[in-house]
Design a protein around this motif. Structure first.
Motif, PDB file in Angstrom:
ATOM      1  N   PRO A  10       0.891  -1.289  -0.012  1.00 15.21           N
ATOM      2  CA  PRO A  10       0.044   0.041   0.086  1.00 15.21           C
ATOM      3  C   PRO A  10       0.909   1.175   0.036  1.00 15.21           C
ATOM      4  N   GLY A  11       0.668   2.392  -1.043  1.00 13.03           N
ATOM      5  CA  GLY A  11       1.295   3.466  -0.869  1.00 13.03           C
ATOM      6  C   GLY A  11       2.695   3.290  -1.816  1.00 13.03           C
ATOM      7  N   THR A  32      -8.922  -3.344  -8.129  1.00 15.48           N
ATOM      8  CA  THR A  32      -9.852  -3.875  -7.357  1.00 15.48           C
ATOM      9  C   THR A  32     -10.310  -2.965  -6.274  1.00 15.48           C
ATOM     10  N   PHE A  36     -14.054  -1.585  -5.331  1.00 11.79           N
ATOM     11  CA  PHE A  36     -14.758  -1.529  -4.213  1.00 11.79           C
ATOM     12  C   PHE A  36     -15.195  -0.147  -3.836  1.00 11.79           C
ATOM     13  N   MET A  54     -12.265  -3.527   4.528  1.00  9.77           N
ATOM     14  CA  MET A  54     -11.321  -2.542   4.140  1.00  9.77           C
ATOM     15  C   MET A  54     -11.106  -1.512   5.168  1.00  9.77           C
ATOM     16  N   GLN A  58      -8.154  -5.238   6.304  1.00  9.84           N
ATOM     17  CA  GLN A  58      -8.172  -6.716   6.088  1.00  9.84           C
ATOM     18  C   GLN A  58      -8.444  -6.875   4.612  1.00  9.84           C
ATOM     19  N   VAL A  60     -10.358  -8.247   1.442  1.00 15.27           N
ATOM     20  CA  VAL A  60     -11.840  -8.807   0.990  1.00 15.27           C
ATOM     21  C   VAL A  60     -11.474 -10.321   0.933  1.00 15.27           C
ATOM     22  N   THR A  65     -13.588 -11.482  -4.208  1.00 12.09           N
ATOM     23  CA  THR A  65     -12.628 -10.707  -5.142  1.00 12.09           C
ATOM     24  C   THR A  65     -12.397 -11.436  -6.590  1.00 12.09           C
ATOM     25  N   GLY A  86      -3.533  -4.194  -7.566  1.00 10.86           N
ATOM     26  CA  GLY A  86      -4.016  -4.658  -6.599  1.00 10.86           C
ATOM     27  C   GLY A  86      -4.473  -5.821  -6.662  1.00 10.86           C
ATOM     28  N   ASP A 136      -9.000   4.061   5.423  1.00  7.66           N
ATOM     29  CA  ASP A 136      -8.091   3.252   5.694  1.00  7.66           C
ATOM     30  C   ASP A 136      -6.620   4.017   5.622  1.00  7.66           C
TER      31      ASP A 136
END
Ligand code: ADP
Length: 190
Positions: A10-11, A32, A36, A54, A58, A60, A65, A86, A136
Motif C-alpha cells: 500500500p502506498g 480492485t 470496491f 477495508m 483486512q 476482502v 474478489t 491490487g 484506511d
C-alpha cells in the motif's frame, strides 16, 4: 495481449504509475481497490461487504474478489491488454487469475513490483489521507495492519510469478517520471 500485474505494498505508487501505463500502452486498468470504493460509494451489497474488511485494513475474501475481477475482465472482450492493480493479492487469487486467463487463451506477460521501504510507505499514506478521504489511510493502526497483511499474504505472490520468470522488481523511489521510465524499459521488451 499485454497483461501486467502491477504489484507492491500500500502506498507504493501503483495507482499513479497505472495512469501513465494505460495511456502509453492503451490498456484497460482494473484496480480492485477502486472497484470496491465505487461500490461503497454506490452503497451496493458488494460495497457494504467490502467496507467491513477495508476499514479494518483486512483483505476482502478471495471468493468475492476473484468473482468480481473475472466479471470486470469479461466486460472488455476486445481489450489490447489489462493492467491488474491490487490483484492478485493472495496465492489463491494468482492461481485463479492464471486459470481464468488460460481459458481466454491469454496469460500474464509481466509482474512489475514496486519496492518501497516501509517508513516511506507510512509517510506517503499519512500524506494521502489528507486528500483521499480514505478511512484506511487516516489511522496509523490500520496502515500498519495493511502493511503486515501485505508482508504475510501478498508478498509471497512474487514467488508465483518469479517461478514463471515474469517477475521484475523496480525501485519505487525517486521521481514519478523516472520510475515510469524504468517500468517502460521492461514493458518495451514484450
Ligand atoms: P492500497 O494498495 O493503497 O492498500 P487498494 O486501493 O489497492 O489500496 O486497496 C484497498 C483495500 O481494498 C485493501 O486494503 C483491501 O481491503 C481491499 N482490496 C483491494 N484489492 C484486493 C484484493 N485483490 N483482495 C482482497 N482485498 C482487496
Amino acid at each position: 495481449m499485454l497483461n501486467i500485474v502491477l504489484f507492491g505494498p500500500p502506498g507504493a505508487g501503483k495507482g499513479t504509475q497505472s495512469e501513465k501505463i494505460i495511456e502509453k500502452y492503451d490498456l484497460i486498468h482494473l484496480s480492485t481497490g477502486d472497484i470496491f470504493r465505487s461500490n461503497i460509494k454506490g452503497e451496493t451489497d458488494l460495497g457494504n461487504l467490502a467496507k467491513s474488511y477495508m476499514d479494518k485494513g483486512q483483505l476482502v475474501p478471495d471468493e468475492v474478489t476473484i468473482k468480481l475481477l473475472e466479471s470486470e475482465v469479461a466486460k472488455h472482450p476486445s481489450a489490447k491488454g489489462f493492467i491488474f492493480d491490487g490483484f492478485p493479492r493472495t496465492s489463491p487469487q494468482a492461481e485463479a487469475l492464471d486459470k481464468f486467463l488460460d481459458l481466454r487463451k491469454t496469460s500474464i506477460t509481466y509482474m512489475i513490483a514496486l519496492d518501497v521501504p516501509e517508513d516511506e510507505l507510512k509517510t506517503r499514506l499519512m500524506k494521502r489521507a489528507k486528500t483521499s478521504g480514505r478511512a484506511d489511510d487516516a489511522d496509523p493502526k490500520v496502515i500498519q495492519h495493511r502493511i503486515d497483511t501485505y508482508n504475510r499474504e501478498t508478498a509471497p505472490v512474487k514467488d508465483f510469478y518469479a517461478a514463471q520468470k515474469k517477475y521484475y522488481g523496480i525501485l519505487g523511489l525517486g521521481t514519478i517520471d523516472n520510475i515510469f521510465t524504468a517500468i517502460c524499459k521492461v514493458l518495451d521488451k514484450a
